[in-house]
Design a protein around this motif. Structure first.
Motif, PDB file in Angstrom:
ATOM      1  N   ILE A 141     -16.417  58.949 -50.884  1.00 28.79           N
ATOM      2  CA  ILE A 141     -15.445  58.565 -49.874  1.00 28.79           C
ATOM      3  C   ILE A 141     -16.168  58.487 -48.534  1.00 28.79           C
ATOM      4  O   ILE A 141     -17.270  59.022 -48.367  1.00 28.79           O
ATOM      5  CB  ILE A 141     -14.278  59.564 -49.780  1.00 28.79           C
ATOM      6  CG1 ILE A 141     -14.791  60.969 -49.431  1.00 28.79           C
ATOM      7  CG2 ILE A 141     -13.488  59.584 -51.069  1.00 28.79           C
ATOM      8  CD1 ILE A 141     -13.676  61.984 -49.167  1.00 28.79           C
ATOM      9  N   TYR A 142     -15.558  57.808 -47.586  1.00 29.13           N
ATOM     10  CA  TYR A 142     -16.032  57.775 -46.206  1.00 29.13           C
ATOM     11  C   TYR A 142     -14.930  58.393 -45.357  1.00 29.13           C
ATOM     12  O   TYR A 142     -13.783  57.969 -45.411  1.00 29.13           O
ATOM     13  CB  TYR A 142     -16.323  56.338 -45.770  1.00 29.13           C
ATOM     14  CG  TYR A 142     -17.488  55.722 -46.509  1.00 29.13           C
ATOM     15  CD1 TYR A 142     -18.767  55.727 -45.974  1.00 29.13           C
ATOM     16  CD2 TYR A 142     -17.298  55.151 -47.771  1.00 29.13           C
ATOM     17  CE1 TYR A 142     -19.837  55.182 -46.673  1.00 29.13           C
ATOM     18  CE2 TYR A 142     -18.354  54.597 -48.477  1.00 29.13           C
ATOM     19  CZ  TYR A 142     -19.622  54.613 -47.917  1.00 29.13           C
ATOM     20  OH  TYR A 142     -20.681  54.075 -48.621  1.00 29.13           O
ATOM     21  N   PHE A 143     -15.308  59.428 -44.582  1.00 29.43           N
ATOM     22  CA  PHE A 143     -14.258  60.208 -43.926  1.00 29.43           C
ATOM     23  C   PHE A 143     -14.821  60.779 -42.629  1.00 29.43           C
ATOM     24  O   PHE A 143     -15.790  61.534 -42.618  1.00 29.43           O
ATOM     25  CB  PHE A 143     -13.825  61.337 -44.862  1.00 29.43           C
ATOM     26  CG  PHE A 143     -12.501  61.983 -44.532  1.00 29.43           C
ATOM     27  CD1 PHE A 143     -11.820  61.716 -43.349  1.00 29.43           C
ATOM     28  CD2 PHE A 143     -11.926  62.884 -45.417  1.00 29.43           C
ATOM     29  CE1 PHE A 143     -10.618  62.314 -43.062  1.00 29.43           C
ATOM     30  CE2 PHE A 143     -10.717  63.500 -45.146  1.00 29.43           C
ATOM     31  CZ  PHE A 143     -10.067  63.205 -43.964  1.00 29.43           C
ATOM     32  N   GLY A 144     -14.187  60.433 -41.520  1.00 28.83           N
ATOM     33  CA  GLY A 144     -14.592  60.943 -40.209  1.00 28.83           C
ATOM     34  C   GLY A 144     -15.758  60.163 -39.631  1.00 28.83           C
ATOM     35  O   GLY A 144     -16.607  59.629 -40.352  1.00 28.83           O
ATOM     36  N   PHE A 145     -15.815  60.122 -38.306  1.00 29.30           N
ATOM     37  CA  PHE A 145     -16.911  59.436 -37.617  1.00 29.30           C
ATOM     38  C   PHE A 145     -18.168  60.304 -37.601  1.00 29.30           C
ATOM     39  O   PHE A 145     -18.078  61.542 -37.534  1.00 29.30           O
ATOM     40  CB  PHE A 145     -16.520  59.115 -36.174  1.00 29.30           C
ATOM     41  CG  PHE A 145     -15.520  57.995 -36.054  1.00 29.30           C
ATOM     42  CD1 PHE A 145     -15.880  56.685 -36.346  1.00 29.30           C
ATOM     43  CD2 PHE A 145     -14.218  58.252 -35.634  1.00 29.30           C
ATOM     44  CE1 PHE A 145     -14.964  55.651 -36.224  1.00 29.30           C
ATOM     45  CE2 PHE A 145     -13.292  57.226 -35.507  1.00 29.30           C
ATOM     46  CZ  PHE A 145     -13.658  55.926 -35.804  1.00 29.30           C
ATOM     47  N   LYS A 146     -19.314  59.681 -37.658  1.00 28.70           N
ATOM     48  CA  LYS A 146     -20.570  60.402 -37.456  1.00 28.70           C
ATOM     49  C   LYS A 146     -20.617  60.918 -36.023  1.00 28.70           C
ATOM     50  O   LYS A 146     -19.995  60.346 -35.112  1.00 28.70           O
ATOM     51  CB  LYS A 146     -21.759  59.474 -37.727  1.00 28.70           C
ATOM     52  CG  LYS A 146     -21.926  59.078 -39.191  1.00 28.70           C
ATOM     53  CD  LYS A 146     -23.117  58.164 -39.393  1.00 28.70           C
ATOM     54  CE  LYS A 146     -23.301  57.797 -40.861  1.00 28.70           C
ATOM     55  NZ  LYS A 146     -24.429  56.836 -41.059  1.00 28.70           N
ATOM     56  N   ASP A 147     -21.334  62.006 -35.818  1.00 26.84           N
ATOM     57  CA  ASP A 147     -21.457  62.583 -34.482  1.00 26.84           C
ATOM     58  C   ASP A 147     -21.987  61.543 -33.503  1.00 26.84           C
ATOM     59  O   ASP A 147     -22.937  60.813 -33.805  1.00 26.84           O
ATOM     60  CB  ASP A 147     -22.400  63.789 -34.498  1.00 26.84           C
ATOM     61  CG  ASP A 147     -21.795  64.992 -35.200  1.00 26.84           C
ATOM     62  OD1 ASP A 147     -20.557  65.048 -35.309  1.00 26.84           O
ATOM     63  OD2 ASP A 147     -22.567  65.864 -35.640  1.00 26.84           O
ATOM     64  N   GLY A 148     -21.378  61.496 -32.344  1.00 21.58           N
ATOM     65  CA  GLY A 148     -21.842  60.603 -31.289  1.00 21.58           C
ATOM     66  C   GLY A 148     -21.189  59.240 -31.267  1.00 21.58           C
ATOM     67  O   GLY A 148     -21.372  58.483 -30.298  1.00 21.58           O
ATOM     68  N   VAL A 149     -20.413  58.885 -32.288  1.00 19.65           N
ATOM     69  CA  VAL A 149     -19.754  57.583 -32.310  1.00 19.65           C
ATOM     70  C   VAL A 149     -18.655  57.552 -31.251  1.00 19.65           C
ATOM     71  O   VAL A 149     -17.828  58.467 -31.173  1.00 19.65           O
ATOM     72  CB  VAL A 149     -19.165  57.281 -33.704  1.00 19.65           C
ATOM     73  CG1 VAL A 149     -18.305  56.025 -33.665  1.00 19.65           C
ATOM     74  CG2 VAL A 149     -20.282  57.122 -34.726  1.00 19.65           C
ATOM     75  N   THR A 150     -18.652  56.507 -30.454  1.00 16.10           N
ATOM     76  CA  THR A 150     -17.672  56.366 -29.386  1.00 16.10           C
ATOM     77  C   THR A 150     -16.671  55.266 -29.721  1.00 16.10           C
ATOM     78  O   THR A 150     -16.862  54.489 -30.660  1.00 16.10           O
ATOM     79  CB  THR A 150     -18.363  55.995 -28.067  1.00 16.10           C
ATOM     80  OG1 THR A 150     -18.960  54.687 -28.205  1.00 16.10           O
ATOM     81  CG2 THR A 150     -19.451  57.011 -27.716  1.00 16.10           C
ATOM     82  N   GLU A 151     -15.618  55.200 -28.920  1.00 19.88           N
ATOM     83  CA  GLU A 151     -14.630  54.140 -29.102  1.00 19.88           C
ATOM     84  C   GLU A 151     -15.265  52.771 -28.915  1.00 19.88           C
ATOM     85  O   GLU A 151     -14.950  51.816 -29.636  1.00 19.88           O
ATOM     86  CB  GLU A 151     -13.466  54.325 -28.140  1.00 19.88           C
ATOM     87  CG  GLU A 151     -12.361  53.295 -28.320  1.00 19.88           C
ATOM     88  CD  GLU A 151     -11.154  53.557 -27.445  1.00 19.88           C
ATOM     89  OE1 GLU A 151     -10.244  52.700 -27.442  1.00 19.88           O
ATOM     90  OE2 GLU A 151     -11.103  54.610 -26.776  1.00 19.88           O
TER      91      GLU A 151
END
Length: 356
Positions: A141-151
């Motif tokens: 699964i892919y779940f949550g943004f990687k650290d540092g990802v911005t809008e």
């Protein structure tokens, strides 16, 4: 057709496959015991009184379950025999699905209740949970943004997804999964089911999905399929950037808790009322045993093994893996699931009724 009799016994249903923009469904062959292959009908909507939102669909009943051996839709049965079916509830208020992904689904998030009230005039968002029932090689699964990802990073990836099919996937955490894994997916949390997952999904009763990615495999999504009628800015405002890998693994991956385990009957809580007020999920694991603790107004899914559903009035129904049924309010605590071998049954419960 005796409607009251139907509403006074466990309700079984015809097959109910629903179109989606991703390929899958092959693992249904083993789970449901049919001849399923991968197609654009990779979801079985279980005991569903919720309509599907599919662009261009000419089926006004798509997504609605049909009662076995009748032409009666589940929502019609509920409307005609509401007290027998639901007691003092206004609606079932939960949707259960089985889905099998041959490829990664589009990166997506679902609205919470305030967002749904504002934009869809609905009291329901789409919090959901996953119980992994089976897996192909490399399932994830892919779940949550990687650290540092911005809008800004995410919005740029939305635009880049027209020419770069991996643009959005690169921003999310890839998490391998195995049968038995349980996750709660809060509304507004970014996620995508990866390839190879056979999942039992329990959720709020809507089909609201913001999936701002242009491609799903070889399927090209329209603006409406991405944003379900909203403008781009409003739709993208649904994403919560606080969900990183640490938060996902600490708050959203769930370890089943054993409520009791005696005489060959184990009851586990997979998703509790403490996890979400929107629904709960329990599981019975029986080994040459039985249980009569069957609540009404719930959806039951046999996830493994075989046995029988009986009462003390002569009712008997054989059960096997892949069978599912709705237990009306009128049947509360009146039936028994038993097995001379082994059977595992997931119990999907709606939210508690609020007493004014």
């Amino acid at each position: 057709m005796d409607i009251k009799k139907i509403a006074s016994n466990p309700v079984f249903f015809e097959k109910n496959r629903v179109f989606r923009v991703y390929l899958g469904g092959k693992l249904f062959a083993d789970f449901f015991g049919d001849d399923s292959e991968d197609s654009f009908y990779p979801e079985e909507w279980i005991c569903s009184s919720t309509k599907a939102l599919n662009e261009g669909s000419t089926d006004e009943f798509e997504g609605l379950s049909t009662v076995k051996d009748t032409n009666l839709h589940f929502n019609e049965l509920i409307e005609q025999e509401k007290e027998l079916m639901l007691g003092n509830r206004d609606g079932l208020d939960v949707l259960v699905k089985a889905l099998d992904s041959a490829i990664r689904l589009p990166v997506q998030a679902h609205p919470d209740k305030p967002f749904s009230r504002k934009f869809f005039n609905s009291d329901f968002g789409k919090a959901e949970s996953w119980l992994v029932l089976g897996a192909r090689e490399g399932a994830c699964i892919y779940f949550g943004f990687k650290d540092g990802v911005t809008e800004d990073d995410f919005r740029n990836a939305v635009d880049s997804s027209e020419t770069d099919k991996a643009a959005m996937e690169k921003l999310l955490n890839r998490i391998p999964v195995n049968p038995g894994d349980v996750y709660f997916i809060p509304a507004k949390a970014v996620h995508a089911i990866g390839p190879g997952c056979l999942i039992l999904e329990v959720q709020e009763p809507t089909d609201f999905t913001i999936q701002p990615e242009r491609w799903c495999g070889d399927y090209h999504l329209s603006d409406n399929e991405m944003y379900i009628g909203l403008n781009k800015d409003d739709a993208l405002s649904v994403f919560d950037y606080s969900y990183n890998l640490e938060k996902v693994m600490s708050e959203c991956k769930k370890i089943p808790t054993v409520e009791f385990n005696t005489d060959g009957c184990k009851k586990e809580v997979l998703i509790s009322k403490a996890d979400t007020p929107c629904f709960s999920v329990e599981r019975y694991v029986l080994n040459n045993s039985k249980t009569d603790l069957l609540d009404g107004t719930c959806v039951y899914v046999v996830t493994d093994g075989e046995g029988y559903l009986t009462d003390n009035q002569g009712y008997e129904k054989p059960l096997k893996k892949g069978d599912y049924f709705f237990m009306p309010y009128s049947c509360n605590q009146k039936l028994i699931i038993s097995t001379n071998n082994n059977i595992t049954v997931a119990v999907c419960k709606p939210p508690e009724v609020k007493n004014d």
